[in-house]
Design an enzyme around this catalytic site. Structure first.
Site, mmCIF file in Angstrom:
data_model
loop_
_atom_site.group_PDB
_atom_site.id
_atom_site.type_symbol
_atom_site.label_atom_id
_atom_site.label_comp_id
_atom_site.label_asym_id
_atom_site.label_seq_id
_atom_site.Cartn_x
_atom_site.Cartn_y
_atom_site.Cartn_z
ATOM 1 N N CYS A 96 0.818 -1.213 0.000
ATOM 2 C CA CYS A 96 0.000 0.000 0.000
ATOM 3 C C CYS A 96 0.859 1.274 0.000
ATOM 4 O O CYS A 96 1.460 1.577 -1.012
ATOM 5 C CB CYS A 96 -1.017 -0.037 1.125
ATOM 6 S SG CYS A 96 -2.475 0.933 0.718
ATOM 7 N N ARG A 130 -12.126 6.571 -2.184
ATOM 8 C CA ARG A 130 -11.253 5.701 -1.416
ATOM 9 C C ARG A 130 -11.666 4.250 -1.661
ATOM 10 O O ARG A 130 -12.854 3.938 -1.667
ATOM 11 C CB ARG A 130 -11.379 6.039 0.073
ATOM 12 C CG ARG A 130 -10.212 5.553 0.863
ATOM 13 C CD ARG A 130 -10.057 6.199 2.206
ATOM 14 N NE ARG A 130 -8.874 5.600 2.813
ATOM 15 C CZ ARG A 130 -7.637 6.028 2.617
ATOM 16 N NH1 ARG A 130 -7.411 7.109 1.887
ATOM 17 N NH2 ARG A 130 -6.620 5.405 3.164
ATOM 18 N N HIS A 194 -3.656 -5.491 2.350
ATOM 19 C CA HIS A 194 -3.372 -5.732 3.770
ATOM 20 C C HIS A 194 -4.021 -7.058 4.123
ATOM 21 O O HIS A 194 -4.358 -7.848 3.268
ATOM 22 C CB HIS A 194 -3.982 -4.617 4.628
ATOM 23 C CG HIS A 194 -3.494 -3.260 4.288
ATOM 24 N ND1 HIS A 194 -2.227 -2.847 4.582
ATOM 25 C CD2 HIS A 194 -4.092 -2.218 3.674
ATOM 26 C CE1 HIS A 194 -2.078 -1.596 4.177
ATOM 27 N NE2 HIS A 194 -3.189 -1.194 3.614
HETATM 28 N N1 GLN Z 1 -1.942 6.889 1.914
HETATM 29 C C1 GLN Z 1 -2.026 5.946 0.822
HETATM 30 C C2 GLN Z 1 -3.360 5.986 0.084
HETATM 31 O O1 GLN Z 1 -4.344 6.378 0.664
HETATM 32 C C3 GLN Z 1 -1.723 4.564 1.350
HETATM 33 C C4 GLN Z 1 -2.782 4.039 2.302
HETATM 34 C C5 GLN Z 1 -2.383 2.752 2.943
HETATM 35 O O2 GLN Z 1 -1.219 2.470 3.117
HETATM 36 N N2 GLN Z 1 -3.348 1.961 3.332
HETATM 37 O O3 GLN Z 1 -3.402 5.609 -1.051
#
Ligand code: GLN
Length: 236
Positions: A96, A130, A194
């Protein structure tokens, strides 16, 4: 670090900045599956104030929020240890935020492109929505691991360049945002998953261990394989 060439050295990069989503479980699964095969392991925690050693066997980077991610990229570029280790043939798994910063560039919280570490030919920007939820994806056949499952939570979207291959084709979820999830080149893997990814996909953990240590004897199925099957069934 222990001066024993037979010890598998797992380097957990910047737990102070990139450890938001339980990705440290990846290190624990690698250690467990190596030790079940009689291999000694050492997990080295390298905070962002420390030099990243180039003597590790497997480097792990986890997820993080936007601002710690910017700081992590800046420090990793300044230190150079991760890039040199990868050039020496070390295995890297970046998840990520870690995935985005090992690429060529990524967008900060206001979508300004910032330089990454340059291990992978990818460029990450920000999506309109998101991406949050379960992911199921068909892994690249070359990896021989079948389907991957995981959990994603990111704003970023990632464009793959010709220097990398997709890690998987997405069935459920967003991943890179173009129907693929993650990517790899040589012994460097990046992923949005994850879960953490390795406890949920033990076959992928064995791919990383195999790259680092050579051929491995199989292990009997464990809770990790059962979790993998359960998540696939739940997503289907
Ligand atoms: N900040 C990054 C995004 O939102 C990574 C998020 C994360 O590591 N879960 O894409």
């Amino acid at each position: 670090m222990t001066d024993t060439s037979s010890t598998l050295r797992i380097v957990w990069v910047y737990p102070d900045l990139l450890s938001t989503y339980g990705d440290q479980g990846n290190a624990l699964v690698l250690r467990r599956r190596a030790e079940q095969r009689g291999v000694c392991t050492e997990i080295v925690h390298v905070n962002s104030s420390d030099r990243v050693p180039r003597e590790g066997d497997i480097y792990l980077l986890g997820g993080g929020e936007d601002r710690p991610q910017v700081l992590a990229a800046h420090r990793l570029r300044a230190c150079g240890g991760l890039l040199r280790a990868a050039e020496d043939g070390a295995v890297v798994l970046a998840v990520c935020a870690g995935y985005q910063i090992v690429g060529e560039s990524f967008g900060d919280d206001e979508a300004n492109p910032l330089p990454g570490v340059g291990l992978l030919d990818i460029r990450s920007g920000r999506g309109q929505h998101r991406a949050v939820g379960e992911v199921v994806a068909d892994a690249a056949p070359a990896l021989g691991v079948g389907q991957l499952t995981g959990f994603e939570n990111h704003q970023g979207r990632t464009a793959l360049g010709p220097g990398v291959a997709p890690l998987a084709e997405t069935r459920v979820g967003v991943g890179n945002g173009d129907g693929t999830e993650g990517c790899f080149r040589g012994r460097v893997i990046g992923s949005y998953l994850h879960g953490p990814i390795l406890p949920r996909n033990p076959a992928l953990a064995d791919v990383l261990l195999g790259w680092a240590m050579g051929d491995l004897p199989p292990l009997p199925p464990s809770w990790s394989e059962r979790l993998h099957e359960e998540r696939l069934a739940a997503a289907g």
